[in-house]
Design a protein around this motif. Structure first.
Motif, PDB file in Angstrom:
ATOM      1  N   ARG A  30       9.525  31.152  -2.759  1.00 42.17           N
ATOM      2  CA  ARG A  30      10.427  32.115  -2.101  1.00 42.17           C
ATOM      3  C   ARG A  30      10.255  32.076  -0.588  1.00 42.17           C
ATOM      4  NH1 ARG A  30      13.731  36.120  -4.818  1.00 42.17           N
ATOM      5  NH2 ARG A  30      13.350  37.156  -2.877  1.00 42.17           N
ATOM      6  N   GLU A  31       9.019  32.017  -0.120  1.00 42.40           N
ATOM      7  CA  GLU A  31       8.766  31.952   1.325  1.00 42.40           C
ATOM      8  C   GLU A  31       9.368  30.685   1.929  1.00 42.40           C
ATOM      9  OE1 GLU A  31       4.526  32.161   1.659  1.00 42.40           O
ATOM     10  OE2 GLU A  31       4.450  34.293   1.160  1.00 42.40           O
ATOM     11  N   VAL A  32       9.199  29.561   1.266  1.00 38.52           N
ATOM     12  CA  VAL A  32       9.739  28.297   1.752  1.00 38.52           C
ATOM     13  C   VAL A  32      11.262  28.353   1.766  1.00 38.52           C
ATOM     14  CG1 VAL A  32       9.980  25.838   1.197  1.00 38.52           C
ATOM     15  CG2 VAL A  32       7.724  26.923   1.119  1.00 38.52           C
ATOM     16  N   ALA A  33      11.853  28.894   0.698  1.00 36.00           N
ATOM     17  CA  ALA A  33      13.322  28.994   0.623  1.00 36.00           C
ATOM     18  C   ALA A  33      13.844  29.908   1.718  1.00 36.00           C
ATOM     19  CB  ALA A  33      13.749  29.510  -0.747  1.00 36.00           C
ATOM     20  N   ARG A  34      13.187  31.035   1.952  1.00 31.51           N
ATOM     21  CA  ARG A  34      13.608  31.975   2.994  1.00 31.51           C
ATOM     22  C   ARG A  34      13.523  31.318   4.372  1.00 31.51           C
ATOM     23  NH1 ARG A  34      10.237  36.082   1.989  1.00 31.51           N
ATOM     24  NH2 ARG A  34      11.500  36.693   0.222  1.00 31.51           N
ATOM     25  N   ALA A  35      12.446  30.571   4.618  1.00 34.25           N
ATOM     26  CA  ALA A  35      12.281  29.897   5.913  1.00 34.25           C
ATOM     27  C   ALA A  35      13.370  28.828   6.094  1.00 34.25           C
ATOM     28  CB  ALA A  35      10.900  29.263   6.000  1.00 34.25           C
ATOM     29  N   ILE A  37      16.402  28.826   4.746  1.00 31.89           N
ATOM     30  CA  ILE A  37      17.677  29.512   4.984  1.00 31.89           C
ATOM     31  C   ILE A  37      17.756  30.005   6.426  1.00 31.89           C
ATOM     32  CG2 ILE A  37      18.983  31.604   4.419  1.00 31.89           C
ATOM     33  CD1 ILE A  37      18.067  31.130   1.477  1.00 31.89           C
ATOM     34  N   GLU A  38      16.674  30.584   6.930  1.00 28.77           N
ATOM     35  CA  GLU A  38      16.658  31.062   8.317  1.00 28.77           C
ATOM     36  C   GLU A  38      16.862  29.908   9.294  1.00 28.77           C
ATOM     37  OE1 GLU A  38      13.085  33.299   8.970  1.00 28.77           O
ATOM     38  OE2 GLU A  38      13.659  34.835   7.511  1.00 28.77           O
ATOM     39  N   MET A  39      16.234  28.774   9.007  1.00 28.49           N
ATOM     40  CA  MET A  39      16.388  27.609   9.881  1.00 28.49           C
ATOM     41  C   MET A  39      17.831  27.102   9.848  1.00 28.49           C
ATOM     42  SD  MET A  39      14.461  23.932   9.810  1.00 28.49           S
ATOM     43  CE  MET A  39      15.308  23.451   8.310  1.00 28.49           C
ATOM     44  N   GLU A  40      18.428  27.037   8.661  1.00 27.69           N
ATOM     45  CA  GLU A  40      19.813  26.582   8.539  1.00 27.69           C
ATOM     46  C   GLU A  40      20.766  27.529   9.256  1.00 27.69           C
ATOM     47  OE1 GLU A  40      20.327  26.240   4.333  1.00 27.69           O
ATOM     48  OE2 GLU A  40      19.265  24.325   4.221  1.00 27.69           O
ATOM     49  N   GLU A  41      20.527  28.837   9.139  1.00 26.43           N
ATOM     50  CA  GLU A  41      21.381  29.811   9.825  1.00 26.43           C
ATOM     51  C   GLU A  41      21.259  29.675  11.334  1.00 26.43           C
ATOM     52  OE1 GLU A  41      20.134  33.531   8.136  1.00 26.43           O
ATOM     53  OE2 GLU A  41      21.497  33.340   6.429  1.00 26.43           O
ATOM     54  N   THR A  42      20.055  29.447  11.818  1.00 27.80           N
ATOM     55  CA  THR A  42      19.847  29.263  13.247  1.00 27.80           C
ATOM     56  C   THR A  42      20.570  28.008  13.737  1.00 27.80           C
ATOM     57  OG1 THR A  42      17.712  30.388  13.162  1.00 27.80           O
ATOM     58  CG2 THR A  42      18.100  28.939  15.043  1.00 27.80           C
ATOM     59  N   LEU A  43      20.449  26.918  12.991  1.00 25.14           N
ATOM     60  CA  LEU A  43      21.136  25.678  13.371  1.00 25.14           C
ATOM     61  C   LEU A  43      22.647  25.867  13.363  1.00 25.14           C
ATOM     62  CD1 LEU A  43      19.009  23.026  11.458  1.00 25.14           C
ATOM     63  CD2 LEU A  43      19.126  23.376  13.930  1.00 25.14           C
ATOM     64  N   GLU A  44      23.164  26.552  12.335  1.00 19.51           N
ATOM     65  CA  GLU A  44      24.607  26.780  12.264  1.00 19.51           C
ATOM     66  C   GLU A  44      25.078  27.664  13.415  1.00 19.51           C
ATOM     67  OE1 GLU A  44      28.030  28.140   9.115  1.00 19.51           O
ATOM     68  OE2 GLU A  44      26.022  28.935   8.848  1.00 19.51           O
TER      69      GLU A  44
END
Length: 183
Positions: A30-35, A37-44
């Motif tokens: 869950r921690e890895v998935a959350r990180a 997703i946050e990275m993908e949102e930041t890139l987008e």
């Protein structure tokens, strides 16, 4: 000078680590998935801001009204391109664009009009024009709604916008909308 010696522990003195439980593994996934997703949102978000900034630069240097694009013809004249033919032109010939055309150009050209960055940029700009501050952006509206939003932006560019500075200001507001969505 002597080298200090580290204490040596025998294998019997070091307790073996307990294998992770299923809860530990689940929590870690869950921690890895959350990180991720946050990275993908930041890139987008960064990509969307760069697209809006590039669109603003196009508007500031070559804004037009009455068509999505102005193109240079073979004989050197400029011609406005309207309607469905606007998406069939050679991007290298474009010399001017309206608000929507600038977003398309900044997103990769007429071949990228259906790509997510262009679509999200259109969502953000329409929201900046029509929604009160603090209201969340409706990302990915139904296709008919998005087409209406594009018509609204085109009408605003052609009838209500009075200058390139006003259109550039709307794009800057859209950049702020994108940043506020991240918070």
């Amino acid at each position: 000078m002597s080298i200090p010696r580290l204490p040596v522990h025998s294998p019997a003195q070091v307790a073996p680590a307990a294998p992770p439980t299923w809860r530990d593994r689940w929590r870690r996934r869950r921690e890895v998935a959350r990180a991720r997703i946050e990275m993908e949102e930041t890139l987008e978000r960064d990509q969307l801001q760069a697209l809006l900034s590039a669109a603003r630069a196009y508007v500031e240097t070559s804004w037009i009204q009455g068509a999505w694009f102005a193109v240079r013809t073979d004989d050197g004249r400029e011609r406005l391109v309207r309607g469905g033919s606007a998406l069939l032109i050679d991007d290298a010939r474009i010399v001017g664009s309206c608000l929507v055309g600038a977003i398309i150009r900044a997103g990769g050209g007429t071949g990228a009009v259906q790509e997510q960055p262009v679509q999200r940029a259109l969502d953000a700009v329409w929201h900046a024009l029509n929604a009160p501050e603090g209201v969340p952006v409706q990302w990915g509206p139904p296709p008919m709604t998005r087409m209406q939003h594009v018509r609204d932006l085109t009408r605003w560019n052609d009838r209500e916008a009075e200058s390139a500075a006003e259109v550039a200001s709307l794009l800057l507001t859209a950049e702020r909308v994108v940043m506020s969505e991240a918070r």
